[in-house]
Design a protein around this motif. Structure first.
Motif, short mmCIF file in Angstrom:
data_model
loop_
_atom_site.label_atom_id
_atom_site.label_comp_id
_atom_site.label_asym_id
_atom_site.label_seq_id
_atom_site.Cartn_x
_atom_site.Cartn_y
_atom_site.Cartn_z
N GLY A 206 -8.09 5.91 -0.67
CA GLY A 206 -8.37 5.20 -1.79
C GLY A 206 -7.72 3.81 -1.94
N LEU A 207 -7.20 3.18 -0.70
CA LEU A 207 -6.78 1.76 -0.62
C LEU A 207 -7.95 0.95 -0.70
N ARG B 100 2.24 1.82 -3.16
CA ARG B 100 1.53 2.29 -4.40
C ARG B 100 1.25 3.84 -3.92
N ILE B 101 1.15 4.25 -2.60
CA ILE B 101 0.76 5.78 -2.33
C ILE B 101 2.31 6.31 -3.07
N ASP B 102 3.42 5.64 -2.69
CA ASP B 102 4.73 6.31 -3.22
C ASP B 102 4.94 6.36 -4.46
N ARG B 103 3.95 5.90 -5.36
CA ARG B 103 3.80 5.83 -6.96
C ARG B 103 5.05 5.03 -7.37
N PRO C 263 -7.32 6.32 -8.34
CA PRO C 263 -6.34 5.47 -7.13
C PRO C 263 -5.61 6.21 -6.22
N PRO C 264 -5.17 5.44 -5.25
CA PRO C 264 -4.49 6.50 -4.15
C PRO C 264 -3.24 7.31 -4.59
N GLU C 265 -2.66 6.57 -5.45
CA GLU C 265 -1.40 7.40 -6.01
C GLU C 265 -1.59 8.82 -6.64
N ASN D 288 -8.81 4.10 5.15
CA ASN D 288 -8.59 3.64 3.88
C ASN D 288 -9.45 3.96 2.63
N GLN E 221 0.91 -1.29 0.02
CA GLN E 221 0.07 0.14 0.05
C GLN E 221 0.92 1.25 0.05
#
Lengths: 268, 288, 371
Positions: free
Chosen positions: C57-58, B187-190, C77-79, C53, B184
């Motif tokens: 967006g997770l 993902r957030i860190d791209r 999406p989260p990113e 979450n 996760q």
């Protein structure tokens, strides 16, 4: 995720790679020798069960399976009986030389079986155990016991010592505690150990063949001696091979959940 | 776990110790004994010191086998490790199919080794085998019984088929141990797919991979049955590896002295390589 | 910076939920305003992590919408949502140095190395990580690792909200306050919307301007720590906030008020009116230990009780009192005289709260609403 498409394709390709040779064997097992040697057919044109019938009706053949299963079971019994207390000791106690003993045990896994061929042959002959199931079972113990101790110790360390202490306070004697409380908690571990013992003992040929001749001849030895005057009986060989795969599939089916955990400990 | 110091624990360990000692020490001592004697028969045996060792270490036959053996081990490792990791990444992590694929991948590991040899023996023949026939059908001349190259390819292919699953299963379980939060966060860190593999998954696979490489090296170094059934060591000597060489000498020729010396050299090589590998890895850990 | 609006949001982990119990989040409408520091407080299993979450967006909500500055982001999406999330345990890339860890998100976005350098150093300074920049992330202590996790969230200049999922769980107690202070500092400096999930009310009240208390999948109250303390909207809020929490007693309607066992508690007529309009029998009264008035002598309107236990906690004392079989806790100052056996307590009207079906009965509020 498009990721999944590639994954599915990839794993299916690998699955095909794994399955194709096995399919070919199954294919051959249902053919007659004439058909096999006559030309390549993707599935049996003249489907026949003759090969299997022959194996099931001929004692020299089916006894091979029986012998193999017998010594695998004996090996498992001995391995568990010895490894469980030892693993418990390694898990719960510190004692003189414990680390050295542990590593020495593991180092036996690194010994080439070929090195032991001759000495084992002479050793077991001299104690009158040549050509017995017990001999093969014991010989395999050299490799399966250290492995079992290693795996079981890992699982046992996952059970906190407090459980032992509470049992003693409740008045359990050590054997009772061990059998009724402790073992059920490490059920997965025992399952994993059984899987790996089976995996090693069922598949090993060299020692099993060397230490047996008639009475306890394993199926592997029988198969490697099927070259007759008329050449190799391919159909029969194929059928025999297919029959050796089945026990493996059965065993892994039963322990499938435990095996994932066992591999997770990284202890093979 | 806080272990309690108690030397009486030896009683629990004694049966194991006795069995392994009996099975290991006595035979090894026998082997050492033979290795320094010239044995004609039961009653005629002469102490010859290190003669056999010298002979074995300079024997071209032995050295050739050794070379072939190293070549084989490196070849299979080079293929099995990346392939095994790849398979582990592709196996589904959960759901019904996860158990199914686990079993499918595990099957090659459960087949008696001689049957593995037989399967590939049949599969690769140009007359009765799907693989052999297909290769020849597309124009490539392929016969493992007469061509050393074909024999090598077949043997390596067989081992890859047989043992990749071990690496795959080890890595699979290693991957399952990674908490979801790491994915996760990535993902957030791209992070790209490759970055996720390199920085999240691979570091965590390190310990299982070390075990996997060690095991595969040892086992491939000791391989006997499968190539024996498949090629019998041939054509000629081309696929005769160390175990087969030793077995020929010990059982076939009953040359006990030389065979014994060879055995010990063999064992020592395995131990040495394992020790080196282990030291390098742990040294790397310390440096970090 | 972003205003986060949760519209008719609900979430169930089952595919076709049939009853309310299968919902992890029951329908809610909530706005987190731009730039605020908020806490999401509640016991384990109340749905706070699920909600977090969904915001990041997770997790995709099964019903309802999530809006950032008025734009629906359900399918983003989260990113791409410009949020950062800090997890319960430190999530760092073991094989990299601290510098590379902090630089990771920027490098993934192909930011020029010069900018990466400045930005990482900036954030490292704020978080006091400068000396650790060249160290391998694997060898840090837990709190240093968490700081790195937070740093990775802050390093991106396009971050509009940071979400924290119980980030101090693995931190040593004596270091927690340092990190909390650091978080507050970051909030003041960067003015980003921050949502902080926790089950610890102390953490929530020290960090947040406003706290959303969650219970059973719903936000039952959203207010400043003081509002939550003085005017708990929901029986659970009363019980959860405060140490010890509110005294809550189940009561039945009686003439002119309510009663439990043989004790009659008179209530204002406006409250009685509201109670009589409902058929529900779920009525509770609540009063905080701090507001229970303790008398030494019999007094008009005070009930006679027996003192059970006195706990001396240094700056204050907790009295456990038995009033006709029901235990009450009262909190008195350290210098206040401690009665020996018989004690008299009364419930000042402005602090005695009445809960009907778990929710606060408030005549003035209802009057304003025109209920």
């Amino acid at each position: 995720m498009e990721d999944n498409k590639y994954k599915k394709f990839g794993i299916s390709a690998f699955g095909v790679f794994l399955f194709l040779p096995i399919y070919w064997l199954i294919n051959m097992s249902f053919k007659t020798n004439e058909e096999i040697l006559g030309g390549l057919t993707l599935w049996p044109q003249n489907f026949t069960l003759d090969n299997y019938v022959q194996i099931f009706s001929d004692p020299t053949w089916y006894m091979g399976y029986v012998n193999s299963i017998v010594y695998v079971c004996i090996n498992l019994a001995i391995t568990l009986a010895l490894a469980l207390p030892a693993a418990y000791a390694f898990s719960r106690y510190k004692f003189m030389g414990d680390k050295h003993l542990f590593f020495w045990l593991l180092s036996n896994r690194m010994a080439p079986p070929a090195v032991f061929l001759l000495p084992f042959f002479q050793l077991y002959s001299s104690v009158g155990l040549f050509d017995t199931h017990l001999a093969v079972a014991l010989a395999h113990c050299l490799f399966s016991v250290p492995l079992a101790v290693w795996i079981l110790e890992g699982f046992m360390s996952g059970v906190p010592k407090e459980v032992d202490e509470i049992a003693y306070i409740d008045g359990y004697s050590f054997p009772k505690f061990f059998l009724k409380i402790f073992l059920p908690m490490i059920r997965s571990g025992i399952g994993v150990t059984a899987f790996f013992c089976f995996m090693f003992s069922w598949v090993e040929l060299l020692l099993a063949r060397t230490l047996t001749s008639v009475e306890a001849k394993p199926i592997a030895a029988i198969m490697t001696r099927t070259v007759g005057a008329a050449g190799i009986d391919w159909g029969l060989l194929a059928a025999a091979g297919v029959l050796t795969i089945i026990p493996g599939v059965v065993v892994v089916w039963f322990v499938r959940n435990h095996v994932a955990k066992g591999f997770a400990l990284g202890r093979v | 776990m806080n272990k309690v110091q108690n030397n009486k624990a030896w009683f629990l360990v004694l049966p194991v110790f006795a069995l392994v000692a009996f099975s290991a020490i006595i035979p090894i001592m026998t082997v050492v004994n033979y290795s320094v004697q010239d044995i004609f028969d039961q009653n005629n045996a002469y102490f010859v010191g290190a003669e056999w060792y010298r002979e074995m270490l300079s024997s071209p036959r032995l050295l050739d086998s050794l070379l072939r053996q190293f070549g084989f081990s490196f070849a299979v490792l080079a293929i099995q490790i990346p392939l095994g990791i790849g398979v582990a990444l592709m196996m589904p992590a959960k759901g019904r199919m996860a158990a199914v694929w686990l079993i499918i991948v595990a099957i090659p590991l459960l087949i008696p080794w001689n049957v593995v040899g037989t399967i590939w023996q049949v599969f690769s023949r140009e007359d009765i085998g799907l693989f052999g026939w297909s290769i020849n059908a597309i124009g490539i001349d392929y016969n493992y019984a007469s061509s050393p190259i074909a024999a090598w390819i077949t043997v390596v292919l067989m081992d890859v088929w047989h043992w990749t699953s071990l690496i795959a299963l080890l890595c699979y379980s290693g991957l399952r141990a990674i908490p979801e939060a790491f994915y996760q966060a990535a993902r957030i860190d791209r992070a790209s797919r490759w970055a996720v593999f390199r920085y999240v998954q691979l570091p965590r696979l390190r310990s299982v991979l070390i075990i996997g490489v060690l095991l595969r090296f040892m086992d491939s170094f000791m391989i006997y049955t499968e190539p024996f059934v498949l090629t019998g060591g041939g054509p000629g000597n081309s696929t005769t590896f160390l175990s087969q060489e030793l077995t020929k000498m010990a059982i076939g020729q009953f040359d006990l002295g030389p065979a014994a010396a060879f055995s010990l050299i063999y064992y020592l090589i395995v131990l040495l390589v394992c020790y080196l590998f282990f030291t390098i890895i742990t040294h790397q850990d310390k440096v970090k | 910076m972003a205003e986060i609006h949760l519209k008719s949001l609900a979430h169930s982990y089952s595919k076709n939920p049939t009853s309310a119990s299968q919902y992890a989040i029951r329908e809610m409408d909530h706005i987190w305003e731009d730039g605020g520091a908020y806490a999401l407080l509640g016991p384990s299993g109340c749905g706070k992590s699920t909600l977090l979450n969904i915001i990041s967006g997770l997790l995709s909500p099964s019903e309802g919408k999530v809006l950032f500055d008025g734009v629906e982001v359900n399918n983003i999406p989260p990113e791409d949502r410009n949020i950062a999330q800090v997890f319960q345990f430190p999530v760092i890339y073991d094989s990299m140095t601290v510098f590379d860890n902090l630089a990771f998100p920027l490098r993934n976005m192909k930011v020029p190395e010069v900018r990466v350098n400045t930005r990482v150093n900036e954030i490292a300074e704020v978080l006091e990580l400068e000396e650790l920049l060249s160290k391998r992330a694997k060898n840090l202590t837990a709190d240093e690792k968490q700081k790195v996790s937070m740093g990775r969230g802050l390093v991106r200049s396009d971050v509009s909200a940071i979400l924290f999922d119980e980030p101090l769980t693995v931190i040593d107690p004596h270091l927690k306050w340092k990190l909390r202070r650091k978080l507050k500092q970051i909030h003041e400096q960067f003015n980003i919307t921050m949502v902080y999930v926790t089950h610890d009310q102390l953490e929530a009240s020290t960090f947040a301007d406003k706290i959303a208390v969650m219970y059973g999948g719903q936000i039952v109250q959203f207010g400043t720590p003081r509002e939550l303390f003085e005017r708990p909207n929901h029986a659970f809020v009363g019980y959860f906030i405060g140490s010890p929490g509110m005294n809550l007693v189940e009561v039945e309607r009686a003439d002119g008020g309510v009663m439990f066992n043989s004790i009659k508690v008179p209530l204002d007529n406006s409250i009685n009116a509201i109670l009589n309009e409902s058929a529900s029998t779920n009525i509770k009264i609540g009063i905080r230990p701090e507001f229970v008035h303790v008398w030494e002598e019999p007094t008009d309107g005070a009930f006679e009780c027996r003192l059970k236990v006195v706990e001396d906690l240094g700056t204050y004392k907790i009295l456990s009192i038995d009033l006709d079989g029901v235990e009450f806790k009262a909190r008195i100052e350290e210098d206040a005289p401690v009665p020996t056996d018989k004690v008299y307590i009364s419930f000042p009207e402005q602090w005695l709260k009445v809960y009907l079906d778990e929710y606060l009965v408030d005549p003035t509020h209802d009057a304003l609403e025109g209920a």
